[in-house]
Design a protein around this motif. Structure first.
Motif, PDB file in Angstrom:
ATOM      1  N   PRO A   1      51.778  32.443  55.137  1.00  0.00           N
ATOM      2  CA  PRO A   1      52.203  32.027  53.793  1.00  0.00           C
ATOM      3  C   PRO A   1      53.000  30.719  53.819  1.00  0.00           C
ATOM      4  O   PRO A   1      53.867  30.534  54.674  1.00  0.00           O
ATOM      5  N   ARG A   2      52.695  29.831  52.877  1.00  0.00           N
ATOM      6  CA  ARG A   2      53.433  28.556  52.793  1.00  0.00           C
ATOM      7  C   ARG A   2      54.919  28.786  52.618  1.00  0.00           C
ATOM      8  O   ARG A   2      55.739  28.042  53.148  1.00  0.00           O
ATOM      9  N   SER A   3      55.263  29.812  51.865  1.00  0.00           N
ATOM     10  CA  SER A   3      56.674  30.090  51.591  1.00  0.00           C
ATOM     11  C   SER A   3      57.441  30.528  52.835  1.00  0.00           C
ATOM     12  O   SER A   3      58.668  30.535  52.834  1.00  0.00           O
TER      13      SER A   3
ATOM     14  N   ILE B   1      59.040  31.902  59.344  1.00  0.00           N
ATOM     15  CA  ILE B   1      59.735  33.166  59.073  1.00  0.00           C
ATOM     16  C   ILE B   1      58.760  34.333  59.161  1.00  0.00           C
ATOM     17  O   ILE B   1      57.618  34.243  58.712  1.00  0.00           O
ATOM     18  N   GLY B   2      59.240  35.430  59.733  1.00  0.00           N
ATOM     19  CA  GLY B   2      58.462  36.663  59.752  1.00  0.00           C
ATOM     20  C   GLY B   2      57.418  36.734  60.839  1.00  0.00           C
ATOM     21  O   GLY B   2      56.448  37.461  60.702  1.00  0.00           O
TER      22      GLY B   2
ATOM     23  N   ALA C   1      55.937  40.390  64.414  1.00  0.00           N
ATOM     24  CA  ALA C   1      54.759  41.159  64.815  1.00  0.00           C
ATOM     25  C   ALA C   1      53.615  40.252  65.256  1.00  0.00           C
ATOM     26  O   ALA C   1      52.796  40.636  66.077  1.00  0.00           O
ATOM     27  N   ALA C   2      53.563  39.046  64.732  1.00  0.00           N
ATOM     28  CA  ALA C   2      52.462  38.135  65.032  1.00  0.00           C
ATOM     29  C   ALA C   2      52.883  36.996  65.952  1.00  0.00           C
ATOM     30  O   ALA C   2      52.177  36.002  66.067  1.00  0.00           O
ATOM     31  N   ALA C   3      54.008  37.126  66.609  1.00  0.00           N
ATOM     32  CA  ALA C   3      54.542  36.044  67.436  1.00  0.00           C
ATOM     33  C   ALA C   3      53.559  35.614  68.524  1.00  0.00           C
ATOM     34  O   ALA C   3      53.406  34.419  68.781  1.00  0.00           O
TER      35      ALA C   3
END
Length: 95
Positions: free
Chosen positions: A55-57, A75-76, A79-81
């Motif tokens: 997401p752009r945000s 950010i966030g 889990a997908a690092a």
């Protein structure tokens, strides 16, 4: 994430690495947008969002608003690092 941005390019692309005088490695990116009123920064975030499928945000410009050298925060990515890190490593290895 550390990015060296080239605005006003003929095409948008991410790939390659650039090392500064202090030995820090920067991911290279090019965008078509001109560096006026934050247009190039917005284009960089949009490009990263699209390529990372993120997401752009959730991609924030932390420093380098008027500089070609940018620091961004994603950010966030907990889990997908691994997926994000693999994408970025692939881009840096490109020439």
């Amino acid at each position: 994430m550390s990015v060296r941005l080239t605005p006003g390019s003929a095409k948008e692309a991410i790939g390659g690495g650039w090392t500064d005088a202090q030995g820090a490695c920067w991911l290279m990116a090019r965008v078509r947008a001109v560096p006026e009123k934050g247009r190039a920064n917005d284009a960089l975030i949009a490009l990263l969002s699209k390529r990372l499928d993120w997401p752009r945000s959730a991609i924030l410009l932390e420093s380098g608003d008027t500089n070609r050298l940018k620091r961004l925060r994603i950010i966030g990515g907990g889990a997908a690092a691994a997926r994000l890190t693999a994408h970025i490593a692939t881009w840096v290895e490109q020439t």
